[in-house]
Design an enzyme around this catalytic site. Structure first.
Site, mmCIF file in Angstrom:
data_model
loop_
_atom_site.group_PDB
_atom_site.id
_atom_site.type_symbol
_atom_site.label_atom_id
_atom_site.label_comp_id
_atom_site.label_asym_id
_atom_site.label_seq_id
_atom_site.Cartn_x
_atom_site.Cartn_y
_atom_site.Cartn_z
ATOM 1 N N ARG A 55 74.263 -32.973 -27.448
ATOM 2 C CA ARG A 55 74.658 -33.020 -26.048
ATOM 3 C C ARG A 55 75.904 -32.203 -25.710
ATOM 4 O O ARG A 55 76.030 -31.698 -24.596
ATOM 5 C CB ARG A 55 74.871 -34.470 -25.611
ATOM 6 C CG ARG A 55 73.664 -35.359 -25.833
ATOM 7 C CD ARG A 55 73.748 -36.676 -25.119
ATOM 8 N NE ARG A 55 74.972 -37.419 -25.420
ATOM 9 C CZ ARG A 55 75.314 -38.545 -24.805
ATOM 10 N NH1 ARG A 55 74.503 -39.059 -23.884
ATOM 11 N NH2 ARG A 55 76.417 -39.174 -25.111
ATOM 12 N N GLY B 286 74.667 -38.367 -19.207
ATOM 13 C CA GLY B 286 75.060 -37.881 -20.524
ATOM 14 C C GLY B 286 75.429 -36.411 -20.503
ATOM 15 O O GLY B 286 75.001 -35.663 -19.629
ATOM 16 N N ASP C 88 66.995 -34.098 -21.504
ATOM 17 C CA ASP C 88 65.680 -34.751 -21.468
ATOM 18 C C ASP C 88 64.625 -33.903 -20.757
ATOM 19 O O ASP C 88 63.423 -34.115 -20.943
ATOM 20 C CB ASP C 88 65.769 -36.100 -20.751
ATOM 21 C CG ASP C 88 66.580 -37.126 -21.524
ATOM 22 O OD1 ASP C 88 66.990 -36.831 -22.664
ATOM 23 O OD2 ASP C 88 66.816 -38.218 -20.983
ATOM 24 N N GLY D 10 65.396 -39.052 -25.061
ATOM 25 C CA GLY D 10 64.440 -38.779 -23.996
ATOM 26 C C GLY D 10 63.957 -40.099 -23.446
ATOM 27 O O GLY D 10 63.020 -40.697 -23.986
ATOM 28 N N ARG D 11 64.612 -40.578 -22.381
ATOM 29 C CA ARG D 11 64.373 -41.947 -21.930
ATOM 30 C C ARG D 11 62.917 -42.223 -21.592
ATOM 31 O O ARG D 11 62.348 -43.212 -22.028
ATOM 32 C CB ARG D 11 65.251 -42.260 -20.704
ATOM 33 C CG ARG D 11 64.913 -43.579 -20.030
ATOM 34 C CD ARG D 11 65.962 -44.031 -19.072
ATOM 35 N NE ARG D 11 67.222 -44.255 -19.760
ATOM 36 C CZ ARG D 11 67.491 -45.368 -20.455
ATOM 37 N NH1 ARG D 11 66.575 -46.316 -20.563
ATOM 38 N NH2 ARG D 11 68.638 -45.512 -21.052
ATOM 39 N N THR E 169 70.097 -32.101 -17.745
ATOM 40 C CA THR E 169 69.723 -33.127 -18.713
ATOM 41 C C THR E 169 68.978 -32.482 -19.871
ATOM 42 O O THR E 169 68.093 -31.645 -19.667
ATOM 43 C CB THR E 169 68.845 -34.240 -18.110
ATOM 44 O OG1 THR E 169 68.373 -35.088 -19.160
ATOM 45 C CG2 THR E 169 67.650 -33.703 -17.350
ATOM 46 N N TYR F 280 72.935 -37.375 -29.856
ATOM 47 C CA TYR F 280 74.369 -37.210 -29.607
ATOM 48 C C TYR F 280 74.897 -35.901 -30.206
ATOM 49 O O TYR F 280 75.832 -35.306 -29.675
ATOM 50 C CB TYR F 280 75.147 -38.403 -30.174
ATOM 51 C CG TYR F 280 74.932 -39.682 -29.407
ATOM 52 C CD1 TYR F 280 75.416 -39.829 -28.111
ATOM 53 C CD2 TYR F 280 74.234 -40.747 -29.969
ATOM 54 C CE1 TYR F 280 75.212 -41.001 -27.397
ATOM 55 C CE2 TYR F 280 74.034 -41.921 -29.264
ATOM 56 C CZ TYR F 280 74.519 -42.042 -27.982
ATOM 57 O OH TYR F 280 74.310 -43.202 -27.274
ATOM 58 N N GLU F 281 74.271 -35.458 -31.321
ATOM 59 C CA GLU F 281 74.695 -34.204 -31.946
ATOM 60 C C GLU F 281 74.410 -32.990 -31.068
ATOM 61 O O GLU F 281 74.989 -31.916 -31.268
ATOM 62 C CB GLU F 281 73.974 -34.007 -33.293
ATOM 63 C CG GLU F 281 74.188 -35.114 -34.301
ATOM 64 C CD GLU F 281 73.123 -36.205 -34.209
ATOM 65 O OE1 GLU F 281 72.861 -36.830 -35.242
ATOM 66 O OE2 GLU F 281 72.559 -36.419 -33.119
#
Length: 412
Positions: free
Chosen positions: A298, A11, A133, A178-179, A131, A295-296
């Site tokens: 990244r 991403g 994340d 955050g996977r 990332t 998404y806002e």
């Protein structure tokens, strides 16, 4: 002439263009040709060498201000089969690439590791930790690039939602990307002062019962009602969904690395329906809005810290490669370039890149937890507080303790 190839996987994250710019300028200043591969490993994995651009200093000298990626990105997994991996190797050979710089998170780092094994030393490979994340295996005090900017922007968005919650007397359940690790959710929730933040690291068990999340959120709403407030903002780490039973959400989609597409699981909506329904059954009408946040963040323009950080990463990763080194993730720790060999990044049990989780026993987490509004052991030990909670939740005391008492036990 040496040739440096660059690609971006996974991403987007604020700062990608800064790495590309710094790497290009350092390589060109040393007389090295620079190739940018569009869409990560997507075309290389097909043996396609036409989606390539030659990068020059004049073209990249100001892109560090910009969000997104001039090379775009994808989640293509070049190691998904021997054929795709062989296609990448042959494409790099055809383009006479001598050094490859990958920019990405854990999946891209894993792909770089597998590719480094496949090229057998013919191509030097290095990885840059990207990332939002913040979950790559770095020392706890060292962020991945993009995380700082994403936290700052996320804090502003949540601040506005908190004002909306007060104004309209409602709750927001905000699911933050955050996977597996809750760094971004906690960073945003803590800096904004959200009502509470729930992360997967709170649950050591492999699977989280969905009802436990329902109880945590409903308990927080009841505790706010007991203090006279009918509004709040709960931050939920996306990684919570990864520990739930996927059948709770019906069919699931997976990406090229086999990961469940968590953004498709609508965690906030499921919890909103469960919590609102439970409260309404007892005559408590609470408006809850589910929102996803990620998404806002990244492709936001990087902040000053990420711009400087990414310039250092791009510069030193290029020097690392051109000086004859390979097979490592390049990091900046305490102002110094420290490469972490790929072999040290692997989890010996899973064979994949290790995940950096939040240590919920450390002081920084405990500080943030202390300011959250959620049921704690003392709520069940103080008669006056317990009476206020049972009244606000419209339950008999025995019912309240039976339903929510275990939440206090989790913290004791």
């Amino acid at each position: 002439m040496k040739t440096l190839g660059m690609l971006v996987g996974g991403g987007p994250a604020p700062g990608i263009n800064g790495v590309i710019a710094a790497a290009t300028m350092e390589a060109r200043n040393r007389g090295v040709r620079v190739l940018g591969f569009y869409d990560g490993f997507k075309w290389l994995a097909r043996g396609d060498t036409s989606h390539v651009i030659e990068l020059e200093i004049d073209e990249v000298s100001r892109i560090h201000f910009e969000g997104g990626s001039i090379l775009r990105t994808s989640r293509e997994n070049p190691a998904k089969s021997p054929d795709t991996l062989r296609n990448v190797v042959e494409a790099l050979d055809k383009l006479e690439v001598s050094c490859l710089l990958t920019i990405g998170g854990d999946d891209t780092a894993f792909a770089a590791c597998r590719l480094a094994e496949a090229v057998k030393g013919r191509v030097a490979v290095a990885h840059v930790p990207k990332t939002i994340d913040n979950d790559l295996p770095l020392p706890q005090e060292v962020p991945t690039f993009g995380f700082t900017t994403a936290c700052n922007l996320g804090k502003e968005i949540v601040k506005n939602l908190m004002e909306d919650a007060v104004t309209t007397n409602r709750w927001f359940f905000v699911t933050v990307m955050g996977r597996r690790a809750g760094h971004l959710a906690l960073g945003i929730g803590g800096s904004a002062g959200a009502t509470l933040t729930v992360i997967g690291e709170e649950f050591p068990e492999p699977r989280i019962p969905l009802q436990a999340l329902v109880d945590i959120l409903e308990g927080a709403i009841i505790k706010r009602r007991a203090s006279g407030k009918g509004h709040g903002v709960a931050i939920l780490s996306e990684g919570l969904a990864d520990k739930l039973d996927p059948t709770d959400f019906g069919s699931v989609e997976r990406d090229g690395y086999g990961n469940i597409r968590l953004s498709e699981l609508v965690l906030g909506r499921v919890l909103k329906e469960r919590v609102a329904g439970s409260l309404l059954a007892r005559g408590i009408d609470v408006t809850i809005v589910a929102k996803d946040l990620g998404y806002e963040l990244r492709c936001a323009p990087p902040g000053a810290q990420d711009i400087h950080y990414c310039r250092s990463l791009g510069y030193w990763a290029t020097r690392f490669l051109l000086d004859g080194h390979t097979e490592a993730m390049v990091t900046i720790q305490g102002g110094k370039m420290i490469p972490i060999p790929f072999r040290e990044m692997l989890d010996q049990q899973t064979g994949k890149i290790r995940v950096r989780y939040i240590d919920i026993d450390c002081e920084s987490y405990q500080t943030l937890r202390a300011y959250m509004i959620r049921l704690e052991p003392q709520d069940f030990e103080t008669p006056e507080q317990l009476e206020a909670l049972t009244h606000a939740g419209r339950l008999e005391q025995a019912e309240f303790v039976s339903r929510f008492g275990y939440l206090g036990d989790r913290r004791s």
